[in-house]
Every structure is written in C-alpha cells, then in structure tokens.
Design an enzyme around this catalytic site. Sequence first.
Site, PDB file in Angstrom:
ATOM      1  N   ARG A 175       0.849  -1.187   0.000  1.00  0.00           N
ATOM      2  CA  ARG A 175       0.000   0.000   0.000  1.00  0.00           C
ATOM      3  C   ARG A 175       0.888   1.241   0.000  1.00  0.00           C
ATOM      4  NH1 ARG A 175      -1.968   0.874   4.404  1.00  0.00           N
ATOM      5  NH2 ARG A 175      -1.359  -0.906   5.652  1.00  0.00           N
ATOM      6  N   LYS A 228      -9.551  -2.120   1.749  1.00  0.00           N
ATOM      7  CA  LYS A 228      -9.208  -0.965   2.579  1.00  0.00           C
ATOM      8  C   LYS A 228      -9.944   0.301   2.118  1.00  0.00           C
ATOM      9  CE  LYS A 228      -6.128  -3.325   4.882  1.00  0.00           C
ATOM     10  NZ  LYS A 228      -6.403  -3.759   6.249  1.00  0.00           N
ATOM     11  N   SER A 285      -0.481  -3.454  11.804  1.00  0.00           N
ATOM     12  CA  SER A 285       0.054  -4.570  11.032  1.00  0.00           C
ATOM     13  C   SER A 285       1.303  -5.123  11.712  1.00  0.00           C
ATOM     14  CB  SER A 285       0.333  -4.164   9.592  1.00  0.00           C
ATOM     15  OG  SER A 285       1.008  -2.957   9.579  1.00  0.00           O
ATOM     16  N   CYS A 316       1.317  -7.599  13.886  1.00  0.00           N
ATOM     17  CA  CYS A 316       1.076  -8.010  15.272  1.00  0.00           C
ATOM     18  C   CYS A 316       0.317  -9.334  15.350  1.00  0.00           C
ATOM     19  CB  CYS A 316       0.300  -6.936  16.022  1.00  0.00           C
ATOM     20  SG  CYS A 316       1.260  -5.445  16.333  1.00  0.00           S
ATOM     21  N   ASP A 332      -9.703  -9.236   9.388  1.00  0.00           N
ATOM     22  CA  ASP A 332      -9.175  -7.903   9.089  1.00  0.00           C
ATOM     23  C   ASP A 332     -10.156  -6.749   9.333  1.00  0.00           C
ATOM     24  OD1 ASP A 332      -6.941  -6.368   8.218  1.00  0.00           O
ATOM     25  OD2 ASP A 332      -7.859  -6.097   6.259  1.00  0.00           O
ATOM     26  N   ARG A 352       1.718 -12.304  -0.438  1.00  0.00           N
ATOM     27  CA  ARG A 352       0.359 -12.540   0.077  1.00  0.00           C
ATOM     28  C   ARG A 352      -0.275 -13.814  -0.442  1.00  0.00           C
ATOM     29  NH1 ARG A 352      -2.005  -8.394   3.538  1.00  0.00           N
ATOM     30  NH2 ARG A 352      -0.363  -6.857   3.678  1.00  0.00           N
TER      31      ARG A 352
HETATM   32  C1  OXD Z   1      -3.016  -4.231   6.211  1.00  0.00           C
HETATM   33  C2  OXD Z   1      -3.587  -5.391   5.509  1.00  0.00           C
HETATM   34  O1  OXD Z   1      -2.069  -3.630   5.712  1.00  0.00           O
HETATM   35  O2  OXD Z   1      -4.529  -5.993   6.056  1.00  0.00           O
HETATM   36  O3  OXD Z   1      -3.519  -3.898   7.289  1.00  0.00           O
HETATM   37  O4  OXD Z   1      -3.128  -5.715   4.398  1.00  0.00           O
HETATM   38 MN    MN Z   2      -5.367  -4.965   7.686  1.00  0.00          MN
END
Ligand code: OXD
Ligand code: MN
Length: 597
Positions: free
Chosen positions: A77, A214, A256, A258, A285, A379
């Site tokens: 991101r 997001k 993130s 954690c 999430d 991912r």
């Molecule tokens: C984040 C994700 O960056 O879930 O929080 O990818």
């Molecule tokens: Mn996330």
Amino acid sequence: MLLKGDLIMTTNKAVLSWIEECKALTGPEKVVWIDGSQAQIDDLRAQAVATGEMTKLNQELLPDCYLHRTDVNDVARVEDRTFICSRNKENAGPTNNWMAPAEAYEMAGKLFKNSMSGRTMYVIPYSMGPVGSPFSKIGYELTDSIYVVLNMVIMTRVGAAVEEALGDSPDFVKGLHSKADLDKEKRYILHFPEDNTIWSVNSGYGGNVLLGKKCFALRIASYLGWKEGWMAEHMLILGVQKPDGDVKYVAAAFPSACGKTNLAMLIPPEVYRKKGYKVWCVGDDIAWIRIGEDGRLWACNPENGFFGVAPGTNEKSNPNALASMRKGTIFTNVVLNTDNNTVWWEGLDKNPPEHAIDWKGNPWNGKTADYKGAHPNSRFTAPAVNCPCISPEFENPRGVPLSAIIFGGRRAKTAPLVYQSRSWQHGVFMGSIMASETTAAATGAVGVVRRDPMAMLPFCGYHMADYFAHWLEMGRKVGEDKLPKIFNVNWFRTDDDGNFIWPGFGDNLRVLEWIIKRCEGTADAVETAIGYEPKAEDINIEGLDIDRATVEGLLDVDKDLWKEEAKGIHEFYGKFGEKLPQALRDELATLEANLDK
Ligand code: OXD
Ligand code: MN
C-alpha cells in the site's frame, strides 16, 4: 433485465450512466460484465495464464491455485499517495493526505484518459457483507486487471445476486481502477467520501486495487458509519466456544505485523482442547459494527476471503491459514518451487527449494541465496470457506454479538499482558493511544513508538478527532450495561535479552479466557493506575513452561515508563487541537493523576 456472460447488464440507470462516463474516459476496447460464474472464472484464469499474468500451480497439490508477481516497484500500500478528497480540507483531518476533489478529479482524470485503450474493462458488481444483510453495502469496481477480478471474486461476493439486491438504487460505491502504465510517480489512491467514489491508478498491488477492502470497507465505510450511526473498524472477529457450548465473540484491532490473522484463526492449546474449547474465525481484518435489535453491538465481517501475509505463516503460527490456502488461492510475490510447481516463503519451513524462482521472477536457490526469495509483504488470497475454523455464523446476516473489544500493539516493556478499561470512555482512550514499536523487520530505527489509534491511522476516511467522538457517541447510544467491555493486550513483552516472554500463538487463548470471564462477571481483577488487571493466578498457565512470577512480571506496570508514555500521548493529541474530545483529555489527566499517586 439481466443478460448472461459478456453481455450481462443491469437496468440501473445510475450504474449504466456512470459506466458510460468511465468508458468515455478510459477508452477500453471492450467491456466484460463479471457474473461470478465458474465458467467465467475458468475462462479468465486461462487468459491470465496465456498472457503470463498468472502461473498455474501444481493442480494435484494446490488445486485451482495460481501465482502472480506484481511489478517490483508495486509491492505494498502507498500511504503517501493515498488521499482523502473531502470537499473541506478540515474533514480529512491532520492524519490523512488531502486533495480538493476538483483538483483530484482533474489530475487523475488525465492519468485515466485512454488508460484502458486496447484493454478490456471488467465490471465487477460486489457486495461487502452477505448479499441482502442489513450490514451489507454494494460497490462496483471497473478495472483493466484480470488479477483484480480474480482476487475480488475471492474477497467479496460478486455477481448477479448483488445487482438484484441493488435494484434501481443509486446507493453504491463507484470504484474505478486502471493499472495504466504502473508508473509509481503517477500512482494515486483517491477517496471521495461525499461522492461514494474511489479512483485508483497506476498500481496492481492488492491493498491499492482491491477496492472493496481498505478503500471501501474501511476508508469510505468509516465515513458512512459516522454519517449513518455505525462503525467500520480494522478488526478481526472471533468466537470462543466454551466447554458448555456457549460462544462469546470478540473483535480485536492491532496494527500490522502483530499477528491479527494468527489470532483470528487460533488453535487452542491442548489443555483447552481437552476441556472442549474451540475458536471460530468470523474475520481476520475488518469488522462492520451496528447496534442490533437487542440494543447491543453486533459485528459482521464484510469480506469473503483472506488477503494474508505469507512470510511467517507455518504449521506452528497458523495451521488454519495454511489449510485455507490449499485450494482456490492466488499467491502474490512468493517463491515458485520449479521442481514441483508449488510455492514457498520465508518462515514456511526450514527447507527452502533449491530450484526456484524468486518474487522478482529471477532464478533463486533457497539453499545458497543470501537474500529473501519471497517479498516480505507477499500474500495469499484465500476463500474464507476453506478455513477449517470458519465460524458457522460467517454468513449470518445479523452478524454476531460482541462481548469484548480488544486493542493491542507491540510493546517491549510498557503495556502489560492484558488490562481492562474502567468504562467505555476509558476504553476509547485506550484505543486512541494504541501504539506499536518498530521491529527490525521494517526499515528505519528499531523500537520507535508509532501511534496508530484503533489501528485505523491509514484507514480512517475522515478527521480522526471526529472518529474518536463517534466512538464516544456510539457508547452513549448503547449504554454502559449493553456495551462490550474494552481490553488492551500485549503479546510482545521482552526480557533483558530481547526474547519474548509470553509464548503467544494458541496460548493467547489463556488471556482471552480471562477477558471472557470478565465479561461474564466471573473473574476478579485488581485496579492499577492504567486500568483493571488480572491477578497473576487468574491467568491459567497449566501446561506452560512459565511460572506465576513470570506472569506477575508480564502484568507489571512501570510508572516511570508510563509517565514517558503520557508525554508521548500529549504530543500525539496535540495534532488534533481543539477538535479532540474533552473526554479523552480528561482520561489523560486521570492517567497522569493515577501515576502520581
Ligand atoms: C493491512 C492489511 O495492511 O490488512 O492492514 O493488508
Ligand atoms: Mn489490515
């Protein structure tokens, strides 16, 4: 009228006229409507394999699984290129980048101009949340990327049922995405909360381009929640089933790195399994939270899959995630093992492949290479239904009732293993001061405290002080007796040599057990300067390699460290100026007074 295949159409005038506008802007060669059917998915997969956009993996070991590599400059991101384009700058607040809507439309309009020339524009109708649930919201994503289509089909509910649910309503989120030429200098992720619109250009990486996640389910939805009286939060949702069969649900927010996905899919330690405990994953999430008919807070996971970080996922850290990605999964930027056409990443096992291709597409020998084969942010996109512990309530249109909300972060010394707020207002304060210390895994200095209120810093679509006020207002509406109890946890306390003291992973259930007992009123607590803590003997350490004194150490509150912490909070709160709710200033003053006692 709905027609099938490439010709699927809706009669919804708002949808059709917006698509016409986007077509005129981006100039695609053709338009393909996504109906979510298996035949269409198979066809798109075949096309992506033919062009090299995706690699088909070993279909015996990993049926319906594919690998994709993003551009090397497009792997995460891009917060510095993410904007909240509210009409009024003040409404984006001090923690977001802001651009005036007219300027943003004009600037990005030039980047979108004919960006789909010679390409196909895919029209993806999707629902965040089970189709037709009172929680759910509908979006359309227009994209020139098959990878995006195939990911959205996993991550959201896609297809004709969504269009039927929308009917003639103009109430949908308009998402436009084009890879354009993947120029990172011209990459923009733009949100127009007042227009229900998202524009994303020059990226092909998940968090920037799977617009349901997001962009919609957090940034736009948090704004909608503020206006409409509900909440969109960066939280996992899990259910703990006790031996008597009763299930209690908690939602938890962590920045993130954690272990959110790991906690969401936790496997109870053996002593708990023997007693009959089970953990159900509702989401890993995002949680949309509403006041239910009974006046309590209910939560629903708007997503339909997991977009998890691969490195570090293994049989110990998260066996349920591994099981989830054994079929129908898209892997992004992991290692390709060319001996058996499967995938690998750092932390999967101690046996890296010798004959492999790294995430950049270069030959890689895992036995001899001195650099990582998978990108640290590589991912897996896996369907939620694959998860062995997916909750039976996952599709429940009513969601699940929340008993507790948990905040957490990565703190070496300051935060104890667990503590509980004295009230909802104090809990909102706890969420607002959430912080994590940077680790060696990221670039930059180690141990630097980064504030990330409610883990929403990169995802709040409006002024964060208004967001805090909205939390307080939700609390007033629901009333203390019906509200979930609020807790803070820290799995990451370290000893003097920097080793983690708490075992973490499945053993985190031991802390969840105390939390749930507090919600039921069956566990004791001691009041400290920062809130309620368990008595050391109330954390079950049966079958663990640590003793009572260690638990006491984990619960220790160092007042000097907390005084330093209070200074950091003052500084952070300073950003919000007059807009910061007085209730939070009061809580900070109470904390300081308690520390001086
Ligand atoms: C984040 C994700 O960056 O879930 O929080 O990818
Ligand atoms: Mn996330």
